[in-house]
Design an enzyme around this catalytic site. Structure first.
Site, PDB file in Angstrom:
ATOM      1  N   CYS A  74       0.860  -1.249   0.060  1.00 51.85           N
ATOM      2  CA  CYS A  74      -0.079   0.041   0.101  1.00 51.85           C
ATOM      3  C   CYS A  74       0.731   1.364  -0.039  1.00 51.85           C
ATOM      4  CB  CYS A  74      -0.902  -0.090   1.119  1.00 51.85           C
ATOM      5  SG  CYS A  74      -2.533   0.939   0.888  1.00 51.85           S
ATOM      6  N   HIS A 167      -3.184  -5.380   1.921  1.00 55.04           N
ATOM      7  CA  HIS A 167      -2.658  -5.553   3.237  1.00 55.04           C
ATOM      8  C   HIS A 167      -2.709  -6.944   3.518  1.00 55.04           C
ATOM      9  CE1 HIS A 167      -1.993  -1.110   4.345  1.00 55.04           C
ATOM     10  NE2 HIS A 167      -3.100  -1.082   3.640  1.00 55.04           N
ATOM     11  N   GLU A 169      -0.975  -8.599   5.580  1.00 52.48           N
ATOM     12  CA  GLU A 169      -0.598  -8.460   6.998  1.00 52.48           C
ATOM     13  C   GLU A 169      -1.871  -8.430   7.785  1.00 52.48           C
ATOM     14  OE1 GLU A 169      -0.107  -6.212   5.080  1.00 52.48           O
ATOM     15  OE2 GLU A 169      -0.476  -4.177   5.901  1.00 52.48           O
TER      16      GLU A 169
HETATM   17  N1  GLN Z   1      -3.679   6.456   1.117  1.00 45.51           N
HETATM   18  C1  GLN Z   1      -2.444   6.168   1.680  1.00 45.51           C
HETATM   19  C2  GLN Z   1      -1.253   6.802   0.909  1.00 45.51           C
HETATM   20  O1  GLN Z   1      -1.590   7.384  -0.189  1.00 45.51           O
HETATM   21  C3  GLN Z   1      -2.077   4.408   1.638  1.00 45.51           C
HETATM   22  C4  GLN Z   1      -2.955   3.933   2.230  1.00 45.51           C
HETATM   23  C5  GLN Z   1      -2.508   2.543   3.145  1.00 45.51           C
HETATM   24  O2  GLN Z   1      -1.284   2.447   3.243  1.00 45.51           O
HETATM   25  N2  GLN Z   1      -3.269   2.085   3.726  1.00 45.51           N
HETATM   26  O3  GLN Z   1      -0.166   6.853   1.271  1.00 45.51           O
END
Ligand code: GLN
Length: 195
Positions: A74, A167, A169
């Site tokens: 992410c 994610h 995890e």
């Molecule tokens: N929206 C976040 C970003 O742009 C990422 C979200 C996440 O890691 N769950 O950094």
């Protein structure tokens, strides 16, 4: 795990469950001797700014050049990317993809779905998306590991780099972490043979 911000503790718990020995990394010296690194989800602007103030950007690029496996989930995917479609924020900039942040809009801020990922296992992977990025395009040498039903790319690998929009995890499913540990084992063996 890079432990500047985000959900590194959840990654650590998953790694411990499958027999790995995770350490929290905040300073450049701590990168020495690592077998691999996970950059967790969180807020990519915050993680990027902290990478700058802890002087970690160059050492992280060197770690990647040295062949060590690095996995971004992410926000971690965002900071690994080379291109955010014109958005400016500090990036490691090693993964040859264009990523769009917060790509799923307000309606779909967070959602869960099952994604077939044959590289990772026979059964689909249950994926949790939280204000997730998507991969808009990939360069040569980037392998697509998983897409949503509409073809949106959400998991990629480029040699020693792995990146997921979601994610692993946060689910009980450790197959993605096992996949990453296999990358780590393969690289550790190669390094031992060539030294
Ligand atoms: N929206 C976040 C970003 O742009 C990422 C979200 C996440 O890691 N769950 O950094």
């Amino acid at each position: 795990m890079l432990a500047l911000q985000g959900d590194f503790k959840e990654h650590a718990a998953m790694l411990r469950q499958i027999g790995a020995d995770p350490v929290e990394v905040r300073r450049a010296e701590q990168l020495d001797g690592l077998d691999g690194l996970i950059i967790p989800g969180g807020e990519s602007t915050t993680i990027g700014k902290l990478m700058v103030s802890y002087e970690l950007l160059e050492p992280l690029r060197k770690l990647i050049e040295s062949g060590r496996p690095v996995w971004g989930t992410c926000a971690g995917m965002i900071v690994l990317a080379k291109d955010l479609g014109g958005l400016r924020q500090p990036l490691v900039g090693a993964l040859d993809v264009r990523v769009r942040r917060n790509a799923f809009g307000r309606q779909l801020d967070s959602f869960e779905t099952d994604i077939p990922m044959p590289e990772v296992g026979d059964e689909p992977v249950h994926a949790v998306f939280i204000r997730a990025p998507l991969v808009e395009s990939v360069g040569e040498g980037v392998e697509v590991l998983g897409t949503l039903e509409d073809g949106t790319i959400v998991a990629v690998r480029q040699g020693n780099l792995l990146a997921t929009s979601f994610h692993p995890e946060l689910t009980g499913d450790s197959r993605f972490h096992l996949y990453f540990l296999q990358m780590v084992d393969a690289e550790t063996e190669t390094a031992a043979v060539s030294s």
